[in-house]
Design a protein around this motif. Structure first.
Motif, short mmCIF file in Angstrom:
data_model
loop_
_atom_site.label_atom_id
_atom_site.label_comp_id
_atom_site.label_asym_id
_atom_site.label_seq_id
_atom_site.Cartn_x
_atom_site.Cartn_y
_atom_site.Cartn_z
N MET A 1 10.42 15.12 -5.63
CA MET A 1 10.34 14.07 -4.62
C MET A 1 8.92 13.51 -4.61
N LEU A 2 8.83 12.19 -4.72
CA LEU A 2 7.54 11.52 -4.69
C LEU A 2 7.49 10.58 -3.49
N ILE A 3 6.32 10.51 -2.88
CA ILE A 3 6.08 9.51 -1.84
C ILE A 3 5.27 8.41 -2.52
N ILE A 4 5.82 7.21 -2.49
CA ILE A 4 5.13 6.09 -3.12
C ILE A 4 4.62 5.15 -2.05
N GLY A 5 3.54 4.46 -2.37
CA GLY A 5 2.96 3.53 -1.42
C GLY A 5 2.59 2.23 -2.11
N HIS A 6 2.41 1.21 -1.29
CA HIS A 6 1.92 -0.07 -1.82
C HIS A 6 0.60 0.19 -2.54
N SER A 7 0.26 -0.65 -3.46
CA SER A 7 -0.87 -0.41 -4.36
C SER A 7 -2.20 -0.14 -3.66
N ALA A 8 -2.41 -0.64 -2.45
CA ALA A 8 -3.70 -0.47 -1.77
C ALA A 8 -3.82 0.86 -1.02
#
Length: 114
Positions: A1-8
């Motif tokens: 499981m990965l938590i991804i975020g907007h590039s900033a």
């Protein structure tokens, strides 16, 4: 499981992820965050709740029922599929979401790995 975020968005830890998904935190550093959930019953959501949030669906839903009742906010917005979450997170400043590692595109901003 990965938590991804907007590039900033910067990398973060499990406690911060838990705080964001329970409304106890609204930012990572100085960056406002908009957590995105999958719908109840989605197996990826179930995995996220058990492994990252350390809660069952019933505990998480109950938590938000009480929190909404006492006027402390609303649960994170829901998207219909993992693909929708990934597209939304990549396009929306401050957005975060979760996805299985096999679905996360190369170059995505992974802010936490469980």
């Amino acid at each position: 499981m990965l938590i991804i975020g907007h590039s900033a968005l910067p990398k973060t830890d499990k406690l911060t992820v838990q705080r964001l998904y329970t409304g106890r935190a609204v930012s990572i550093g100085q960056q406002q965050v908009l957590p995105i959930n999958l719908p109840t019953g989605n197996p990826v959501r179930d995995d996220f709740l058990l492994t990252c949030m350390e809660q069952s669906e019933e505990q998480y839903t109950g938590y938000w029922l009480v929190r909404r009742y006492v006027g402390k906010g609303a649960p994170p917005q829901e998207m219909g599929s993992v693909d929708e979450v990934i597209k939304y997170v990549q396009a929306t400043p401050g957005a975060i979401g979760y996805a299985p590692a096999s679905k996360v595109p190369r170059g995505a901003n992974v802010i936490f790995r469980r």
